[in-house]
Design a protein around this motif. Structure first.
Motif, mmCIF file in Angstrom:
data_model
loop_
_atom_site.group_PDB
_atom_site.id
_atom_site.type_symbol
_atom_site.label_atom_id
_atom_site.label_comp_id
_atom_site.label_asym_id
_atom_site.label_seq_id
_atom_site.Cartn_x
_atom_site.Cartn_y
_atom_site.Cartn_z
ATOM 1 N N ARG A 152 -2.491 10.549 2.150
ATOM 2 C CA ARG A 152 -2.934 11.776 2.825
ATOM 3 C C ARG A 152 -3.844 11.441 3.987
ATOM 4 O O ARG A 152 -4.606 10.485 3.931
ATOM 5 N N ILE A 173 -7.089 12.274 6.328
ATOM 6 C CA ILE A 173 -8.410 12.891 6.281
ATOM 7 C C ILE A 173 -8.657 13.528 7.640
ATOM 8 O O ILE A 173 -8.520 12.873 8.674
ATOM 9 N N ARG A 200 -3.708 7.451 -5.070
ATOM 10 C CA ARG A 200 -3.904 8.331 -3.923
ATOM 11 C C ARG A 200 -4.586 7.534 -2.829
ATOM 12 O O ARG A 200 -5.630 6.921 -3.070
ATOM 13 N N ARG A 259 -6.199 7.758 0.964
ATOM 14 C CA ARG A 259 -6.691 8.642 2.012
ATOM 15 C C ARG A 259 -7.025 7.800 3.235
ATOM 16 O O ARG A 259 -7.698 6.779 3.117
#
Length: 129
Positions: free
Chosen positions: A108, A110, A65, A67
């Protein structure tokens, strides 16, 4: 940023070097112009409890993952994800050739309004980066 989180199933501990995977992703992230080098953080966590597919304990996984702070164009994010995924795939290709392993990665944004940060890493980098 980025913050790169790696979860991997405990049964892969003998097949992969988590530190080498972290370093490969850090090194690749440092080549991506949209990622400021002082903000790169990579960590790997062994997951001891998991269930995969048909329940066969031989199956393993590596989940990444990423970010990053919002605001980068989609094509920049897609390219960054592709580079990091390929770096991980290269590290894992030997293990994946002989073992049942699922590799996944997601990037992803933030929300800057809901994120705070401070630190002194930049103060301690050679050249004051």
């Amino acid at each position: 940023m980025p913050h790169i989180h790696i979860d991997y199933s405990a049964n892969l501990e003998r097949l992969l070097d988590p530190g080498a995977l972290c370093e490969a992703l850090r090194r690749e992230a440092a080549t991506i112009e949209a990622f400021p080098m002082p903000g790169i953080r990579v960590r790997a966590i062994r997951v001891d409890h998991y269930a995969i597919a048909d329940g066969d304990p031989a199956h393993g996984f590596v989940d990444i993952r990423i970010r990053i702070r919002e605001g980068r164009p989609a094509e920049v994010k897609e390219a960054a994800l592709a580079h990091l995924f390929e770096a991980a795939r290269q590290v894992l290709c030997g293990a994946m050739a002989g073992h049942s392993i699922a590799l996944s990665a997601e990037l992803r944004d933030i929300d800057a309004q809901l994120s705070r940060k401070c630190g002194t890493i930049r103060d301690h980098l050679g050249g004051g980066a």
